[in-house]
Design a protein around this motif. Structure first.
Motif, PDB file in Angstrom:
ATOM      1  N   ASN A 199      49.669  56.506 -40.507  1.00  0.00           N
ATOM      2  CA  ASN A 199      49.689  57.357 -41.718  1.00  0.00           C
ATOM      3  C   ASN A 199      48.921  58.437 -41.211  1.00  0.00           C
ATOM      4  N   ASN A 200      49.024  59.660 -42.091  1.00  0.00           N
ATOM      5  CA  ASN A 200      48.341  60.696 -41.801  1.00  0.00           C
ATOM      6  C   ASN A 200      46.584  60.768 -41.615  1.00  0.00           C
ATOM      7  N   ASN A 201      46.160  59.764 -42.444  1.00  0.00           N
ATOM      8  CA  ASN A 201      44.823  59.539 -42.160  1.00  0.00           C
ATOM      9  C   ASN A 201      44.419  58.754 -41.057  1.00  0.00           C
ATOM     10  N   LEU A 227      45.939  59.552 -37.976  1.00  0.00           N
ATOM     11  CA  LEU A 227      46.052  60.871 -37.151  1.00  0.00           C
ATOM     12  C   LEU A 227      44.670  61.529 -37.193  1.00  0.00           C
ATOM     13  N   MET A 228      44.082  61.787 -38.551  1.00  0.00           N
ATOM     14  CA  MET A 228      42.971  62.404 -38.812  1.00  0.00           C
ATOM     15  C   MET A 228      41.794  61.891 -38.309  1.00  0.00           C
ATOM     16  N   LEU A 255      45.830  69.215 -36.501  1.00  0.00           N
ATOM     17  CA  LEU A 255      44.702  68.498 -37.231  1.00  0.00           C
ATOM     18  C   LEU A 255      43.031  68.852 -36.795  1.00  0.00           C
ATOM     19  N   HIS A 315      42.438  71.924 -38.927  1.00  0.00           N
ATOM     20  CA  HIS A 315      42.488  71.619 -40.325  1.00  0.00           C
ATOM     21  C   HIS A 315      41.173  71.101 -40.322  1.00  0.00           C
TER      22      HIS A 315
END
Length: 76
Positions: free
Chosen positions: A2-4, A6-7, A67, A70
């Motif tokens: 999920n995006n988390n 990748l972060m 990312l 960001h």
């Protein structure tokens, strides 16, 4: 994934070894491939290292670049 996940690759640092304190996203491909051959650590770290190895192996590291920006903007 999920995006988390990748972060986390662009914020978490390797906790031990030759590349201690280096961002997981910045670990060299040969090191990630070594884990792929010899076995990833158990748990969350191993899961993230495996994800990073797949991203690196498939030439997709550039996907993490936005990312990074960001994340830097978030800390300002």
């Amino acid at each position: 994934m999920n995006n988390n996940d990748l972060m986390q690759l662009v914020t978490l640092r390797m906790p031990y070894g030759k590349y201690k304190d280096r961002l997981i996203a910045d670990l060299p491909g040969h090191y990630l491939n070594w884990f792929a051959r010899d076995g990833f650590p158990k748990g969350e770290l191993g899961r993230l290292l495996q994800l990073m190895q797949e991203i690196d192996h498939n030439g997709l590291k550039d996907l993490l670049q936005p990312l990074r920006g960001h994340n830097e903007a978030r800390h300002d």
